[in-house]
Scaffold this motif. Structure first.
Motif, mmCIF file in Angstrom:
data_model
loop_
_atom_site.group_PDB
_atom_site.id
_atom_site.type_symbol
_atom_site.label_atom_id
_atom_site.label_comp_id
_atom_site.label_asym_id
_atom_site.label_seq_id
_atom_site.Cartn_x
_atom_site.Cartn_y
_atom_site.Cartn_z
ATOM 1 N N GLY A 70 0.937 -1.192 0.309
ATOM 2 C CA GLY A 70 -0.548 0.091 0.370
ATOM 3 C C GLY A 70 0.709 0.663 0.099
ATOM 4 N N ARG A 95 0.454 11.666 4.677
ATOM 5 C CA ARG A 95 -1.163 12.863 4.261
ATOM 6 C C ARG A 95 -0.991 13.997 5.434
ATOM 7 N N PHE A 131 -12.206 -0.265 7.982
ATOM 8 C CA PHE A 131 -10.977 0.391 7.508
ATOM 9 C C PHE A 131 -11.330 1.883 7.699
ATOM 10 N N GLY A 178 5.226 -1.211 9.114
ATOM 11 C CA GLY A 178 4.789 -0.020 8.289
ATOM 12 C C GLY A 178 5.444 1.309 7.921
ATOM 13 N N PRO A 179 6.169 1.088 6.913
ATOM 14 C CA PRO A 179 7.164 2.995 7.062
ATOM 15 C C PRO A 179 5.285 3.798 7.243
ATOM 16 N N GLU A 229 3.840 8.381 11.030
ATOM 17 C CA GLU A 229 2.813 8.918 11.485
ATOM 18 C C GLU A 229 2.624 8.750 13.504
HETATM 19 N N1 UDP Z 1 -4.326 3.081 6.902
HETATM 20 C C1 UDP Z 1 -5.525 3.841 7.364
HETATM 21 N N2 UDP Z 1 -6.891 3.613 7.263
HETATM 22 C C2 UDP Z 1 -7.644 2.247 7.832
HETATM 23 C C3 UDP Z 1 -5.620 1.565 7.830
HETATM 24 C C4 UDP Z 1 -4.494 2.107 7.182
HETATM 25 O O1 UDP Z 1 -5.247 5.002 6.715
HETATM 26 O O2 UDP Z 1 -7.909 1.270 8.878
HETATM 27 C C5 UDP Z 1 -3.308 3.910 6.551
HETATM 28 C C6 UDP Z 1 -2.409 4.258 7.564
HETATM 29 O O3 UDP Z 1 -2.994 5.348 7.651
HETATM 30 C C7 UDP Z 1 -1.400 3.912 6.777
HETATM 31 C C8 UDP Z 1 -1.391 2.827 5.618
HETATM 32 O O4 UDP Z 1 -2.884 2.696 5.814
HETATM 33 O O5 UDP Z 1 -0.581 5.463 5.933
HETATM 34 C C9 UDP Z 1 -0.373 1.585 6.307
HETATM 35 O O6 UDP Z 1 1.049 2.149 5.845
HETATM 36 P P1 UDP Z 1 2.790 1.276 6.379
HETATM 37 O O7 UDP Z 1 3.277 1.410 5.629
HETATM 38 O O8 UDP Z 1 2.315 0.778 7.629
HETATM 39 O O9 UDP Z 1 1.936 -0.412 5.445
HETATM 40 P P2 UDP Z 1 1.123 -0.924 4.245
HETATM 41 O O10 UDP Z 1 -0.205 -0.961 4.836
HETATM 42 O O11 UDP Z 1 1.670 -0.451 3.382
HETATM 43 O O12 UDP Z 1 2.363 -2.585 4.342
#
Ligand code: UDP
Length: 377
Positions: free
Chosen positions: A13, A183, A269, A288-289, A294
């Motif tokens: 993601g 964001r 979500f 997760g980065p 954040e």
């Molecule tokens: N996120 C979100 N809502 C959710 C779950 C996750 O907006 O219900 C966002 C979270 O804030 C972050 C991203 O999804 O910005 C996850 O990125 P990350 O690099 O931690 O992990 P990935 O999903 O890319 O493996």
């Protein structure tokens, strides 16, 4: 209106999230001065079967993690990666060039490690004078593919990545230590913790642990939440849990039906992650980065519960070495750690929260878009 083309691919993601953060940053800072397009270059501008790569990423990472680790390790070796890139380049050079002809960018931004050398070669086939910049979207483990010396700028998320850039031969005037683009809302969060708890339906006086696991809600989230709730109840902590399941609807339904020994708030979500983070006292998450960056900005101590081998591996020492959290893949131990943080180790929790805030880069997205804007104006 100057045109900016952001190259990404949906392998995980994070690349799309970073691309969207930059697009939002341009709009907020400059209104309609720039036209910013996000392009899934790999899927839309490479021939079959190369264009299937984004689709195969999730199955490989979820079901064949050893194979992913093998690919990742191989991608660190120039003697493996250079011949592969040269071979792939034979098939994609012209198709990627077509992407630039179609979109006519004034500047190109890459937020994907596979879109440095291949993309820049095709860009230069089309035009010599269009700036190309890299925005690295991994935190601690920077794959050498990111660090491409011919990029005009390379924005890095951490001091560690900056040093890796120098070691890879990038010049100090190419590298910009900006932080990870996230964001813009994270730069503006003004609501206080208690106000947010009220708004989100949480008890204002309970210590709050936030449990997340990326956008897909992957891994043993249910077991972690179960152990955590039981342990906090057993130790008599005045606490509550928020479990955010992301797009894992099965997990959300499963957790919503359970009886819990303390208040537990289960969501799918959420679009307002910044609010949930500000309302919490610590976060339990995979490495997760995006989530780590954040959490730092919002001053949340971070308990890492796992990582994707390869790109997320280096995020563990990053969190530990900076004293902003802990790591355990064991749900029982995770529960014990949070219970200590909410009990005898509350001073440690506050100390980690302060260090997290100091390490975060709330202005990263704006720092990047401002520097990019300077390159084309
Ligand atoms: N996120 C979100 N809502 C959710 C779950 C996750 O907006 O219900 C966002 C979270 O804030 C972050 C991203 O999804 O910005 C996850 O990125 P990350 O690099 O931690 O992990 P990935 O999903 O890319 O493996």
């Amino acid at each position: 209106m100057a045109k900016i083309m952001i190259l990404m691919s949906d392998t995980g993601g994070g690349h799309r999230a970073s691309a969207q953060a930059l697009q939002a940053g341009f709009i907020e800072r400059y209104g309609d001065r720039f036209h910013v397009e996000i392009v899934e270059l790999w899927r839309d501008y490479t021939p079959w079967p190369i264009n299937q790569l984004p689709k195969s990423y999730s199955p490989i990472v979820n079901r064949g993690v050893w194979f992913w680790k093998f690919l990742w390790d191989a991608s660190q070796q120039p003697w493996v990666v250079n011949p592969v890139l040269n071979l792939v380049g034979l098939f994609v050079r012209d198709t990627i060039r077509r992407a630039f002809v179609d979109h006519q960018p004034d500047l190109v931004v890459s937020v994907h490690p596979l879109m440095q050398q291949l993309a820049l070669t095709s860009l230069r086939d089309w035009r010599k004078d269009v700036p190309f910049v890299t925005v690295i979207t991994d935190l601690g483990t920077i794959n050498p593919l990111w660090l491409f010396r011919k990029a005009d700028r390379c924005f890095v998320p951490t001091d560690e990545a900056y040093q890796q850039g120098l070691c890879a031969g990038l010049r100090a005037d190419q590298l910009v230590m900006s932080g990870l683009p996230i964001r813009p809302i994270f730069a503006h969060s003004t609501l206080a913790e208690t106000e947010l708890r009220w708004k989100l339906g949480l008890a204002e006086d309970r210590l709050t642990a936030l449990v997340v696991s990326g956008g897909e809600g992957m891994g043993p989230v249910a077991t972690i939440a179960h152990n955590l709730a039981e342990r906090l109840a057993m130790d008599g902590r005045h606490a509550q849990l928020v479990v955010i399941c992301g797009r894992n609807e099965q997990l959300r339904q499963d957790l919503s039906k359970r009886d819990w020994p303390i208040p537990v708030h289960v969501h799918g979500f959420v679009e307002n992650m910044a609010e949930w983070m500000v309302a919490s006292d610590c976060i339990v998450t995979k490495a997760g980065p995006g989530t780590i960056a954040e959490a730092l900005i919002t001053g949340l101590p971070i308990l890492l519960s796992g990582f994707i081998p390869g790109q997320e591996e280096g995020n563990v020492p990053y969190v530990l070495d900076h004293g902003v959290g802990a790591y355990s893949p064991n749900p029982t131990e995770i529960a014990a750690i949070v219970s200590r943080w909410f009990g005898p180790e509350q001073d440690k929790l506050s100390d980690m929260a302060q260090k997290a805030k100091a390490l975060g880069h709330p202005q990263a997205t704006f720092a990047i878009v401002e520097e990019i804007a300077r390159l084309i104006t």
